[in-house]
Enzyme design. Structure first.
Site, PDB file in Angstrom:
ATOM      1  N   SER A  83       0.799  -1.236   0.000  1.00  0.00           N
ATOM      2  CA  SER A  83       0.000   0.000   0.000  1.00  0.00           C
ATOM      3  C   SER A  83       0.826   1.279   0.000  1.00  0.00           C
ATOM      4  O   SER A  83       0.250   2.365  -0.013  1.00  0.00           O
ATOM      5  CB  SER A  83      -0.934  -0.003   1.219  1.00  0.00           C
ATOM      6  OG  SER A  83      -0.215   0.352   2.378  1.00  0.00           O
ATOM      7  N   SER A 124      -8.891   2.841  -4.085  1.00  0.00           N
ATOM      8  CA  SER A 124      -8.185   4.030  -3.602  1.00  0.00           C
ATOM      9  C   SER A 124      -8.387   5.257  -4.489  1.00  0.00           C
ATOM     10  O   SER A 124      -8.473   5.147  -5.722  1.00  0.00           O
ATOM     11  CB  SER A 124      -6.695   3.711  -3.557  1.00  0.00           C
ATOM     12  OG  SER A 124      -5.935   4.874  -3.423  1.00  0.00           O
ATOM     13  N   GLU A 126      -6.095   7.064  -5.228  1.00  0.00           N
ATOM     14  CA  GLU A 126      -4.910   7.123  -6.101  1.00  0.00           C
ATOM     15  C   GLU A 126      -5.281   6.724  -7.540  1.00  0.00           C
ATOM     16  O   GLU A 126      -4.541   7.017  -8.468  1.00  0.00           O
ATOM     17  CB  GLU A 126      -3.818   6.198  -5.574  1.00  0.00           C
ATOM     18  CG  GLU A 126      -3.014   6.772  -4.430  1.00  0.00           C
ATOM     19  CD  GLU A 126      -2.145   7.951  -4.856  1.00  0.00           C
ATOM     20  OE1 GLU A 126      -1.242   7.767  -5.669  1.00  0.00           O
ATOM     21  OE2 GLU A 126      -2.391   9.066  -4.370  1.00  0.00           O
ATOM     22  N   TYR A 148       1.278   1.560  -8.108  1.00  0.00           N
ATOM     23  CA  TYR A 148       0.262   1.250  -7.096  1.00  0.00           C
ATOM     24  C   TYR A 148      -1.124   1.644  -7.606  1.00  0.00           C
ATOM     25  O   TYR A 148      -2.079   0.847  -7.541  1.00  0.00           O
ATOM     26  CB  TYR A 148       0.579   1.995  -5.788  1.00  0.00           C
ATOM     27  CG  TYR A 148      -0.562   1.989  -4.789  1.00  0.00           C
ATOM     28  CD1 TYR A 148      -0.762   0.909  -3.933  1.00  0.00           C
ATOM     29  CD2 TYR A 148      -1.459   3.063  -4.705  1.00  0.00           C
ATOM     30  CE1 TYR A 148      -1.819   0.892  -3.024  1.00  0.00           C
ATOM     31  CE2 TYR A 148      -2.508   3.060  -3.805  1.00  0.00           C
ATOM     32  CZ  TYR A 148      -2.686   1.973  -2.966  1.00  0.00           C
ATOM     33  OH  TYR A 148      -3.728   1.961  -2.078  1.00  0.00           O
TER      34      TYR A 148
HETATM   35  P1  NDP Z   1      -1.352  -1.086   5.582  1.00  0.00           P
HETATM   36  O1  NDP Z   1      -0.155  -0.922   4.701  1.00  0.00           O
HETATM   37  O2  NDP Z   1      -1.326  -0.547   6.968  1.00  0.00           O
HETATM   38  O3  NDP Z   1      -1.705  -2.664   5.678  1.00  0.00           O
HETATM   39  C1  NDP Z   1      -1.504  -3.526   4.599  1.00  0.00           C
HETATM   40  C2  NDP Z   1      -1.776  -4.949   5.071  1.00  0.00           C
HETATM   41  O4  NDP Z   1      -1.619  -5.853   3.951  1.00  0.00           O
HETATM   42  C3  NDP Z   1      -0.845  -5.459   6.168  1.00  0.00           C
HETATM   43  O5  NDP Z   1      -1.611  -6.157   7.122  1.00  0.00           O
HETATM   44  C4  NDP Z   1       0.072  -6.414   5.411  1.00  0.00           C
HETATM   45  O6  NDP Z   1       0.598  -7.453   6.219  1.00  0.00           O
HETATM   46  C5  NDP Z   1      -0.908  -6.994   4.413  1.00  0.00           C
HETATM   47  N1  NDP Z   1      -0.237  -7.667   3.283  1.00  0.00           N
HETATM   48  C6  NDP Z   1       0.644  -7.127   2.426  1.00  0.00           C
HETATM   49  N2  NDP Z   1       1.032  -8.036   1.532  1.00  0.00           N
HETATM   50  C7  NDP Z   1       0.367  -9.197   1.821  1.00  0.00           C
HETATM   51  C8  NDP Z   1       0.373 -10.513   1.262  1.00  0.00           C
HETATM   52  N3  NDP Z   1       1.121 -10.830   0.212  1.00  0.00           N
HETATM   53  N4  NDP Z   1      -0.438 -11.446   1.819  1.00  0.00           N
HETATM   54  C9  NDP Z   1      -1.188 -11.147   2.898  1.00  0.00           C
HETATM   55  N5  NDP Z   1      -1.214  -9.928   3.484  1.00  0.00           N
HETATM   56  C10 NDP Z   1      -0.433  -8.970   2.944  1.00  0.00           C
HETATM   57  O7  NDP Z   1      -2.593  -0.489   4.776  1.00  0.00           O
HETATM   58  P2  NDP Z   1      -3.893   0.317   5.313  1.00  0.00           P
HETATM   59  O8  NDP Z   1      -4.455  -0.410   6.449  1.00  0.00           O
HETATM   60  O9  NDP Z   1      -3.589   1.751   5.402  1.00  0.00           O
HETATM   61  O10 NDP Z   1      -4.848   0.159   4.035  1.00  0.00           O
HETATM   62  C11 NDP Z   1      -5.670  -0.988   3.879  1.00  0.00           C
HETATM   63  C12 NDP Z   1      -6.030  -1.141   2.422  1.00  0.00           C
HETATM   64  O11 NDP Z   1      -6.741   0.004   1.964  1.00  0.00           O
HETATM   65  C13 NDP Z   1      -4.846  -1.301   1.464  1.00  0.00           C
HETATM   66  O12 NDP Z   1      -5.253  -2.170   0.427  1.00  0.00           O
HETATM   67  C14 NDP Z   1      -4.643   0.095   0.910  1.00  0.00           C
HETATM   68  O13 NDP Z   1      -4.037   0.043  -0.345  1.00  0.00           O
HETATM   69  C15 NDP Z   1      -6.075   0.583   0.847  1.00  0.00           C
HETATM   70  N6  NDP Z   1      -6.285   2.005   0.965  1.00  0.00           N
HETATM   71  C16 NDP Z   1      -5.795   2.667   2.057  1.00  0.00           C
HETATM   72  C17 NDP Z   1      -6.043   4.010   2.225  1.00  0.00           C
HETATM   73  C18 NDP Z   1      -5.525   4.766   3.397  1.00  0.00           C
HETATM   74  O14 NDP Z   1      -5.527   5.998   3.345  1.00  0.00           O
HETATM   75  N7  NDP Z   1      -5.103   4.104   4.465  1.00  0.00           N
HETATM   76  C19 NDP Z   1      -6.873   4.749   1.225  1.00  0.00           C
HETATM   77  C20 NDP Z   1      -7.354   3.937   0.144  1.00  0.00           C
HETATM   78  C21 NDP Z   1      -7.071   2.618   0.028  1.00  0.00           C
HETATM   79  P3  NDP Z   1       2.032  -7.361   6.970  1.00  0.00           P
HETATM   80  O15 NDP Z   1       1.707  -6.807   8.330  1.00  0.00           O
HETATM   81  O16 NDP Z   1       2.461  -8.786   6.985  1.00  0.00           O
HETATM   82  O17 NDP Z   1       2.910  -6.465   6.152  1.00  0.00           O
HETATM   83  P1  GDR Z   2      -0.431   8.570  -0.416  1.00  0.00           P
HETATM   84  O1  GDR Z   2       0.009   8.863   1.112  1.00  0.00           O
HETATM   85  O2  GDR Z   2       0.726   8.427  -1.318  1.00  0.00           O
HETATM   86  O3  GDR Z   2      -1.446   9.610  -0.765  1.00  0.00           O
HETATM   87  O4  GDR Z   2      -1.092   7.128  -0.306  1.00  0.00           O
HETATM   88  P2  GDR Z   2       1.354   9.442   1.728  1.00  0.00           P
HETATM   89  O5  GDR Z   2       1.033   9.835   3.109  1.00  0.00           O
HETATM   90  O6  GDR Z   2       2.518   8.524   1.516  1.00  0.00           O
HETATM   91  O7  GDR Z   2       1.631  10.749   0.835  1.00  0.00           O
HETATM   92  C1  GDR Z   2       0.709  11.838   0.777  1.00  0.00           C
HETATM   93  C2  GDR Z   2       1.361  13.019   0.069  1.00  0.00           C
HETATM   94  O8  GDR Z   2       2.409  13.543   0.893  1.00  0.00           O
HETATM   95  C3  GDR Z   2       3.528  13.826   0.066  1.00  0.00           C
HETATM   96  N1  GDR Z   2       4.758  13.788   0.864  1.00  0.00           N
HETATM   97  C4  GDR Z   2       5.266  12.716   1.484  1.00  0.00           C
HETATM   98  N2  GDR Z   2       4.808  11.447   1.603  1.00  0.00           N
HETATM   99  C5  GDR Z   2       5.536  10.564   2.322  1.00  0.00           C
HETATM  100  N3  GDR Z   2       5.089   9.319   2.475  1.00  0.00           N
HETATM  101  N4  GDR Z   2       6.715  10.927   2.933  1.00  0.00           N
HETATM  102  C6  GDR Z   2       7.217  12.196   2.828  1.00  0.00           C
HETATM  103  O9  GDR Z   2       8.275  12.492   3.374  1.00  0.00           O
HETATM  104  C7  GDR Z   2       6.459  13.139   2.082  1.00  0.00           C
HETATM  105  N5  GDR Z   2       6.619  14.454   1.809  1.00  0.00           N
HETATM  106  C8  GDR Z   2       5.602  14.835   1.066  1.00  0.00           C
HETATM  107  C9  GDR Z   2       3.483  12.742  -1.010  1.00  0.00           C
HETATM  108  O10 GDR Z   2       4.303  13.112  -2.119  1.00  0.00           O
HETATM  109  C10 GDR Z   2       1.993  12.678  -1.285  1.00  0.00           C
HETATM  110  O11 GDR Z   2       1.646  13.655  -2.233  1.00  0.00           O
HETATM  111  C11 GDR Z   2      -1.900   6.761   0.799  1.00  0.00           C
HETATM  112  C12 GDR Z   2      -1.743   5.231   0.991  1.00  0.00           C
HETATM  113  O12 GDR Z   2      -2.412   4.844   2.169  1.00  0.00           O
HETATM  114  C13 GDR Z   2      -2.341   4.497  -0.190  1.00  0.00           C
HETATM  115  O13 GDR Z   2      -2.319   3.094   0.073  1.00  0.00           O
HETATM  116  C14 GDR Z   2      -3.796   4.969  -0.377  1.00  0.00           C
HETATM  117  O14 GDR Z   2      -4.378   4.325  -1.464  1.00  0.00           O
HETATM  118  C15 GDR Z   2      -3.817   6.490  -0.580  1.00  0.00           C
HETATM  119  O15 GDR Z   2      -3.243   7.105   0.575  1.00  0.00           O
HETATM  120  C16 GDR Z   2      -5.227   7.027  -0.752  1.00  0.00           C
END
Ligand code: NDP
Ligand code: GDR
Length: 327
Positions: A83, A124, A126, A148
């Site tokens: 993610s 997402s 994204e 992604y």
């Molecule tokens: P996290 O990165 O916190 O969690 C990702 C999870 O996926 C972890 O539990 C990880 O396990 C598991 N995972 C990764 N690879 C595998 C695999 N091969 N098999 C089984 N499990 C796996 O993500 P979030 O909780 O923030 O997000 C949840 C979902 O929502 C994701 O799909 C993300 O892309 C999506 N999303 C998130 C948003 C956000 O703002 N948070 C917004 C929109 C979409 P491990 O602990 O082992 O690494």
């Molecule tokens: P995003 O979240 O890429 O939107 O994806 P992130 O917090 O990584 O970045 C948000 C914005 O901040 C800018 N940025 C930085 N980002 C990170 N990580 N680290 C930095 O130092 C930094 N400085 C500036 C980035 O360029 C970006 O524009 C998250 C994830 O949870 C995805 O899995 C999910 O789908 C989307 O949110 C919605």
């Protein structure tokens, strides 16, 4: 009858949050975890005696079929994914395997074992990437800007396709950025609030960020997982945008977080070109009016409340860790 749920990605932010939420609703909660030499169960530590964990991997079709056969859940929430957007450029194939094809493996398992299982796919904002209109809604066309985002577009459409091909109750929630104290420290909100706490407590002086002009529509994870649950409680499956409709810059986030701890961000924040992305998503802002109308959903926690909550949680945690290491 007690409802059974399987959550993939249960060790992540959203999985842990949803597990807590569904336990409170009386569900029997099962979580899918992948094998690892060192367990990563920190976020579900307090729930361990109330949820059952099953080993399976998004890469391994048979392991997914086996656990779905064993559990026979009523609902499956697919949160597992690679993610972190920057990693998708350094590991594009793995991201495609997890975040795109992994969704098909989940859907195939449901189709084979029991097509009446309800399925939620974590799509997402994204996917909107280089946005075609503002704000973005369910009809806005996609233009993903990272491997992604491209993988999530596949995951979205395969979910729609299994609904249309096999009549599976499959929903795609197009969620905008949502955060909480459980957010991973590599994501910008938590990177900032963790640094604020460490700077305030004298453990760090500088915070290096990438593009602080990026604009995002940030909400609270606790509010967003409720929207995901509501999608699976409807009479018919559909796709929904979940967002607050208000955007802020990373700079706003930084200013608010440092200000809440009584610090001036200009004394501590530096920018590094190496943290800029090969193709940036400059702005995102969602229109969640369909979720409001059909699901009766609305966000409760404001951006300012969210950032203050995260700074306070990190201050408390870092203070505790500092006391332990001093004793
Ligand atoms: P996290 O990165 O916190 O969690 C990702 C999870 O996926 C972890 O539990 C990880 O396990 C598991 N995972 C990764 N690879 C595998 C695999 N091969 N098999 C089984 N499990 C796996 O993500 P979030 O909780 O923030 O997000 C949840 C979902 O929502 C994701 O799909 C993300 O892309 C999506 N999303 C998130 C948003 C956000 O703002 N948070 C917004 C929109 C979409 P491990 O602990 O082992 O690494
Ligand atoms: P995003 O979240 O890429 O939107 O994806 P992130 O917090 O990584 O970045 C948000 C914005 O901040 C800018 N940025 C930085 N980002 C990170 N990580 N680290 C930095 O130092 C930094 N400085 C500036 C980035 O360029 C970006 O524009 C998250 C994830 O949870 C995805 O899995 C999910 O789908 C989307 O949110 C919605």
């Amino acid at each position: 009858m007690t409802r059974k749920v399987l959550i993939t990605g249960v060790t992540g932010q959203d999985g842990a949050c949803l597990a807590q939420f569904l336990l409170e609703k009386g569900y029997e909660v099962h979580g899918m975890v992948r094998h690892s030499s060192s367990a990563n169960l920190e976020r579900i530590e307090g729930l361990r005696d109330r949820i059952e964990l099953h080993q399976a991997d998004l890469l391994d079709q048979l392991s997914i079929i086996t656990i779905i056969q064993q559990i026979r859940p009523h609902e499956v929430y697919n949160f597992a994914a690679q993610s972190f957007v920057p990693t998708s450029w350094s590991q594009p194939l793995l991201t495609g395997e997890f975040t795109a094809l992994g969704v098909t493996r989940m859907l195939e398992a449901i189709r084979l074992v029991d097509p009446s299982i309800r399925f939620y796919q974590a799509s997402s904002s994204e996917m909107f990437g280089n946005v075609r209109e503002e704000p973005q809604n369910e009809q806005t066309s996609f233009w993903p800007r990272s491997p992604y985002g491209v993988a999530k577009v596949y995951g979205h459409w395969i979910t729609v396709n299994y609904r249309e091909s096999y009549n599976i109750f499959a929903c795609s929630g197009i969620l905008f950025n949502h955060e909480s104290p459980l957010r991973g420290k590599e994501f910008v909100s938590r990177k900032v609030t963790d640094a604020v706490a460490r700077i305030k407590l004298g453990l760090q002086d500088k915070l290096v960020l990438g593009n602080i002009d990026a604009l995002r529509d940030w909400g609270y994870a606790g509010d967003y997982i409720e929207a995901a649950w509501l999608m699976l409680q409807q009479d018919r499956p559909d796709d929904y945008v979940v967002a607050t409709g208000i955007k802020h810059s990373v700079r706003d986030l930084v200013e608010l977080a440092f200000g809440h701890a009584g610090l001036d961000w200009r004394d501590h924040v530096e920018s590094d070109q190496s943290l800029f992305r090969p193709a940036e998503v400059n702005t995102l802002c969602g229109d969640a009016s369909k979720a409001r109308r059909v699901l009766g959903w609305a966000p409760r926690v404001s951006f300012a409340e969210l950032i203050r909550m995260m700074v306070d949680a990190d201050l408390e945690r870092v203070r505790r860790e500092k006391a332990v290491s001093a004793s």
